[in-house]
Design a protein around this motif. Structure first.
Motif, PDB file in Angstrom:
ATOM      1  N   ASP A 240      42.492  44.916  58.451  1.00 48.90           N
ATOM      2  CA  ASP A 240      41.887  45.915  57.938  1.00 48.90           C
ATOM      3  C   ASP A 240      41.966  45.845  56.428  1.00 48.90           C
ATOM      4  O   ASP A 240      42.521  45.033  56.095  1.00 48.90           O
ATOM      5  N   LEU A 241      41.479  46.999  55.937  1.00 54.04           N
ATOM      6  CA  LEU A 241      41.745  47.062  54.397  1.00 54.04           C
ATOM      7  C   LEU A 241      43.208  47.125  53.774  1.00 54.04           C
ATOM      8  O   LEU A 241      43.272  47.152  52.651  1.00 54.04           O
ATOM      9  N   LEU A 246      38.772  42.596  50.109  1.00 50.52           N
ATOM     10  CA  LEU A 246      37.645  42.212  49.724  1.00 50.52           C
ATOM     11  C   LEU A 246      37.770  41.709  48.424  1.00 50.52           C
ATOM     12  O   LEU A 246      38.052  42.311  47.526  1.00 50.52           O
ATOM     13  N   ILE A 247      37.353  40.436  48.076  1.00 50.60           N
ATOM     14  CA  ILE A 247      37.580  39.609  46.788  1.00 50.60           C
ATOM     15  C   ILE A 247      35.963  39.684  46.436  1.00 50.60           C
ATOM     16  O   ILE A 247      35.692  40.160  45.024  1.00 50.60           O
ATOM     17  N   GLU A 253      41.020  38.472  51.024  1.00 49.15           N
ATOM     18  CA  GLU A 253      42.354  37.734  50.836  1.00 49.15           C
ATOM     19  C   GLU A 253      43.217  38.497  51.837  1.00 49.15           C
ATOM     20  O   GLU A 253      43.328  39.899  51.687  1.00 49.15           O
ATOM     21  N   VAL A 254      44.082  37.755  52.489  1.00 50.74           N
ATOM     22  CA  VAL A 254      44.998  38.564  53.473  1.00 50.74           C
ATOM     23  C   VAL A 254      46.473  38.728  52.519  1.00 50.74           C
ATOM     24  O   VAL A 254      46.631  37.987  51.849  1.00 50.74           O
ATOM     25  N   SER A 263      48.225  48.330  60.168  1.00 49.29           N
ATOM     26  CA  SER A 263      46.970  49.165  60.017  1.00 49.29           C
ATOM     27  C   SER A 263      47.430  50.124  58.721  1.00 49.29           C
ATOM     28  O   SER A 263      48.470  50.533  58.693  1.00 49.29           O
ATOM     29  N   TRP A 264      46.263  50.496  58.224  1.00 48.54           N
ATOM     30  CA  TRP A 264      46.394  51.385  56.783  1.00 48.54           C
ATOM     31  C   TRP A 264      46.861  52.885  57.688  1.00 48.54           C
ATOM     32  O   TRP A 264      47.633  53.306  57.027  1.00 48.54           O
TER      33      TRP A 264
END
Ligand SMILES: Cc1ncc(COP(=O)(O)O)c(C=O)c1O
Length: 392
Positions: A240-241, A246-247, A253-254, A263-264
């Motif tokens: 998840d974020l 997101l790049i 990128e993890v 998870s968030w």
């Protein structure tokens, strides 16, 4: 020395019932309830996100406490919803290929064994179950011999089975895995808070456990340890974020640390309560808790041996606070119900094949009573259990 009076003063409601289901979910010490309530009130007063901001330092400290508990780095710890999810996140991240062998033990938890079967079906892994030695522990000779032959990708087993039995010789298992260059995933769900754990000394690459059992934290929290170098080679099965960012519109990128398995969204109050539970266990000294739990477990086994019709099923060299027995004339479910109806309620649980199918079938057992003691329990409480069994 543990201060038993203090342990009991710290444990709300332990005078009103005899709780011998600590391997299910233990009674939490007051500091845990305080931490949970404090944060829930913060959420009421400030709003959930704002309360989380206010608790940032406290939240960060939880990772350091768990790291201390395991002799790991805070960056090697992830906090998730339960032990099974912690275990799944690691297991499903491993890059298995057809023919890879997963070596496990007869004492394996069914919740872990089912994923082995799923990956056997999905990507052709092979499951091999190591035999027990004469003490009911994993046979180290068999493990050593199997590791000398190729194909083993993972050794994965519980340190303490959920239906009792011996503490597995995890340090020797870890050393064999390290020597053979094989990954070792240790399920420490029943061990964390009961037995001192040191991931470096054990030599495991991954470890999973829960809050609510011997660590006496809230329900709904589990955690994992993963060696940082290994962590960075594992792609979690879900992202998840929080786990990744997101790049560009085409690229993510993890994150570098173990929190890639989280998870968030999570229960912040329960997480802070869990931190308080770990700090409480560390302040007591897990080695002292372990000594007291062993004393109580062995006391109960000795007393059970004197009750007509009762048969204790524990086997192995080093036994834990999980004590299992059956009765000649009464089923485990009947005994559990009878004990729950005593004037002072006695909580025990029933161990059936659902959790430990392989072991129960191998030993020809259908169900057992499981009385699991913690350090705050007393000999007088165990005497009350024995007395109740005499009057069944
Ligand atoms: C040995 C073992 N592993 C894993 C689990 C699963 O823990 P959770 O219910 O937190 O997912 C249990 C639960 O009883 C257990 O005893």
């Amino acid at each position: 020395m543990l201060d038993l009076d203090q342990l009991r003063t710290d444990t709300p409601h332990c005078q009103q019932l005899i709780h011998l289901n600590n391997a299910g979910a233990s009674l939490a010490p007051r500091v845990v309830l305080d931490a949970v309530n404090r944060h829930q009130m913060r959420e009421v007063e400030m709003g959930g996100y704002e309360a989380a901001d206010a608790a940032l330092t406290e939240h960060e400290a939880v990772y350091h406490s768990v790291a201390r508990l395991l002799n790991a780095k805070a960056s090697e710890i992830a906090l998730v919803d339960n032990a099974t999810r912690a275990w799944d996140m690691l297991f499903y991240a491993l890059p298995f290929k057809p023919g890879d062998v997963v070596l496990t033990s007869v004492s394996e938890y069914s919740g872990n064994y089912i994923p082995y079967l799923q990956l056997r079906q999905r990507c052709g892994i092979t499951i091999e179950v190591l035999p027990n030695d004469e003490h009911g522990q994993v046979c180290l000779k068999a493990l050593e011999q199997r590791l000398q032959r190729p194909g083993v990708a993972l050794v994965s087993l519980p340190m303490v089975a959920s239906n009792g039995g011996a503490v597995q010789p995890v340090q020797a298992i870890g050393a064999l895995c390290r020597a053979g260059g094989v990954l070792f995933l240790l399920d420490a769900c029943q061990a964390a808070g009961q037995i001192p754990l040191d991931v470096k000394a054990i030599g495991c690459h991954m470890l999973t456990a829960t809050s609510r059992k011997y660590l006496r934290g809230p329900r709904g929290v589990g955690f994992l340890y993963v060696d940082l170098e290994l962590c960075q080679r594992l792609e979690p099965p879900f992202l998840d974020l929080h786990a990744a960012s997101l790049i560009t519109a085409q690229q993510y990128e993890v994150r570098a640390d173990a929190r890639r398995f989280e998870s968030w969204e999570h229960n912040m109050a329960a997480t802070l309560g869990f931190g308080a539970a770990v700090d409480y266990a560390l302040a007591c000294g897990v080695d002292k808790l372990w000594a007291r739990i062993q004393t109580l477990g062995n006391y109960l086994r000795r007393e059970l041996a004197q009750v007509p019709g009762v048969h204790c099923h524990d086997q192995g060299g080093l036994l834990t606070g999980l004590v299992t027995f059956s009765h000649q004339r009464h089923s485990a479910s009947e005994i559990r119900q009878y004990l729950a109806q005593r004037p002072t309620r006695i909580n025990v649980s029933v161990a059936g094949p659902a959790s430990t199918w392989l072991d129960m079938h191998q030993r020809g057992l259908t169900e057992m009573v499981r009385a699991s003691v913690h350090a705050y329990n007393t000999e007088a409480e165990l005497d009350a259990l024995i007395q109740a069994l005499h009057t069944l």
